[in-house]
Scaffold this active site. Structure first.
Site, short mmCIF file in Angstrom:
data_model
loop_
_atom_site.label_atom_id
_atom_site.label_comp_id
_atom_site.label_asym_id
_atom_site.label_seq_id
_atom_site.Cartn_x
_atom_site.Cartn_y
_atom_site.Cartn_z
N GLY A 191 1.49 2.81 -3.48
CA GLY A 191 1.85 2.12 -2.25
C GLY A 191 1.89 0.64 -2.55
N THR A 192 3.10 0.08 -2.64
CA THR A 192 3.27 -1.24 -3.21
C THR A 192 4.47 -1.93 -2.57
OG1 THR A 192 2.48 -0.33 -5.31
CG2 THR A 192 3.58 -2.45 -5.43
N VAL A 193 4.52 -3.26 -2.67
CA VAL A 193 5.73 -3.99 -2.31
C VAL A 193 6.20 -4.80 -3.53
CG1 VAL A 193 5.26 -4.13 0.16
CG2 VAL A 193 4.38 -5.93 -1.34
N MET B 232 9.02 -0.60 -7.02
CA MET B 232 7.61 -0.28 -6.80
C MET B 232 7.42 1.22 -6.65
SD MET B 232 8.03 0.82 -3.58
CE MET B 232 6.34 1.21 -3.24
N ARG C 28 10.96 1.59 -4.38
CA ARG C 28 11.78 0.67 -3.58
C ARG C 28 11.99 -0.60 -4.41
NH1 ARG C 28 8.28 0.21 1.69
NH2 ARG C 28 6.65 0.04 0.13
#
Length: 538
Positions: A357-359, A439, A511
């Protein structure tokens, strides 16, 4: 007030994004409001470094499903004619030992709660980047994010979907007193925000302003550190003010391999960027461009598995590694990996978890400065710990430690774990081309390889490279693939021994964002169709 009768999370027809061009500046993120925050800082006289920090801080507020003020961060910066790397991953608490786990009746780290919490590096990353390379005061850079937190913002569709999934999964599971502030913040009054609903985090605004006014010290030495320390003591946590005060981010030299006639740059361990470098280095001796889709996907999958096999055995906090990172991207090692790529799917000697879970975001300005940046809470919202009165959600990055005491990534005190988040950068002949990244936990190096092959082997523009169907190696011979890869390609991969599962859900495939500088100085940007992606251009 009449709510719309349509659903912002459902899209029946294919949409198309095109490459975005700009001259004076560009910010690419997973959230329109964060991209605009970065552009606002550019227009106020900031540079690309100021802009990426402004966008990152805004993302900590508007996309809490993936990151927060309590995240880790990494960056690659092109400034003054060279690349600079920043490793802002935090270490484990001094009291995190196997003996402490055994005292609590545990044989491994849980996924949530205090025990997997490590020192957050993001606030230190923001301060360090702005202090070394920025043009504006940190107070001005973080002001847009603080305003979003205080005044509120409408939740975007993909974020809303991930928010609901996470909160429904956590209800009934995260039950201790340490988790009560988490539900109070992210499900106010028991309600989960949906698309277009307004969400506020006034405590987060105050935390951002304290970080800004103190150059980050409030988080590690001042009032925020005191609150974190106190809440940990009250609710069974190991993280202390002494752990926070001992933390410093590290400037590092990026590593590279040549791929086609480009140089691909990643940060050295404890991150897994070296997986992408090994895979690309192995693939560089193959003519992927002339292969059909199935043969190309097979070769890439095998290179990825071989590279993970090495990384999951050797990558750790560099102080504890048994081999040098440079040796893993040496010509001899890359040739040895290439020689193992056969006609059939091989079973790797390692397993791996599936979390993330990353940006990822990037920015560039008209002066030539460019930044590749990534920050993460690891598993969605992270640990499920929100420190009361701060709006800070803490990451659960420590869960990536190995429980094998002989492993270089073995759990231990004041140690940085194997890290999944990786920013990438592309140069050609020593000249900057631009930042890129994808990501998503262990998908990240796989996404880097796939997007670069699309651009560098198949000559697809950055947006088409991000749009292209993706696959992900999961473990063993298991592969998850997007249905858009095509029945024929999937059937051929299965015939080679890959155990392919198919999905229409784009969430597991990462993403990405890309900025590519053209020879005339113009910027070409692309953003992820699997997210609420947005490019702000000037």
């Amino acid at each position: 007030m009449v709510k719309p009768h349509w659903d912002a999370t459902t899209y029946e027809f294919a949409s198309r994004r095109t490459v975005v061009f700009a001259k004076r500046g560009m910010v690419a993120t997973t959230q329109p409001l964060a991209s605009e925050a970065g552009l606002e800082v550019l227009r106020r006289g900031g540079n690309a470094i100021d802009a990426v920090v402004a966008a990152a801080a805004a993302l900590a507020i508007v996309e809490p499903t993936s990151n927060g003020i309590g995240s880790d961060a990494f960056a690659i910066v092109w400034k003054d004619g060279k690349l600079h790397g920043l490793n802002a991953s935090g270490h484990s608490p001094e009291r995190l030992t196997r003996e402490e786990l055994e005292r609590r009746g545990l044989r491994e780290l849980p996924t949530h709660g205090w025990l997997p919490v490590t020192v957050p590096g993001a606030p230190a990353a923001w301060a360090s980047l702005v202090e070394r390379f920025g043009r504006l005061p940190l107070k001005d850079v973080l002001a847009p994010a603080a305003a979003l937190a205080r005044e509120g913002f409408p939740v975007q569709p993909v974020t809303a979907r991930n928010w609901r999934r996470a909160m429904e999964a956590h209800r009934g599971r995260l039950t201790g007193p340490e988790h009560e502030p988490f539900f109070r913040l992210f499900a106010p009054g028991g309600e989960i925000p949906g698309p277009g609903d307004l969400f506020r985090n006034p405590d987060g605004a105050q935390a951002l302003e304290a970080i800004a006014s103190s150059g980050g010290r409030a988080f590690y030495e001042g009032e925020i550190a005191d609150i974190i320390d106190g809440f940990a003591r009250e609710t069974g946590g190991l993280l202390s003010k002494a752990d926070l005060a001992a933390y410093k981010p590290e400037w590092v030299d990026p590593l590279s391999v040549c791929y086609r006639d480009f140089e691909v740059w990643e940060l050295p361990p404890n991150g897994q960027g070296i997986v992408a470098l090994m895979a690309l280095g192995a693939l560089d001796g193959l003519d992927l461009g002339s292969m059909d889709e199935a043969d190309r996907a097979h070769a890439m999958l095998e290179a990825i598995k071989l590279s993970f096999e090495v990384a999951l055995r050797e990558v750790a906090d560099p102080r504890f590694m048994r081999v040098s990172p440079a040796s893993l991207v040496s010509k001899d090692h890359l040739e040895a990996l290439r020689a193992k790529i056969g006609a059939e799917a091989r079973l790797p000697a390692v397993e791996r978890p599936y979390y993330g879970g990353t940006v990822y975001l990037c920015a560039a300005d008209g002066e030539g400065n460019m930044v590749s940046y990534i920050q993460s809470n690891y598993m969605g919202f992270g640990s499920g710990i929100v420190v009361p009165g701060t709006g800070v959600s803490l990451q659960n990055r420590g869960h990536n430690f190995s429980m094998d005491p002989s492993h270089p990534n073995a759990l231990g005190p004041r140690k940085r774990p194997y890290h999944t988040i990786i920013p990438g950068f592309l140069t050609r002949g020593g000249e900057p081309v631009g930042p890129f990244g994808v990501m998503g936990g262990f998908m990240q190096p796989q996404g880097h390889v796939q997007v670069l092959v699309q651009m560098l082997d198949l000559a697809r523009n950055p947006q088409s490279a991000l749009d292209a169907p993706r696959w992900q190696w999961l473990q063993g011979k298991r592969v998850l693939a997007e249905a858009a890869l095509g029945e024929g390609v999937i059937a051929e991969l299965r015939a080679r021994g890959h155990e392919v599962e198919v999905t229409d859900d784009g969430t597991p495939f990462g993403r990405g964002q890309v900025i590519w500088r053209l020879p005339n100085g113009a910027l070409a940007g692309a953003t992820e169709p699997r997210a609420d992606g947005s490019i702000a251009a000037w």
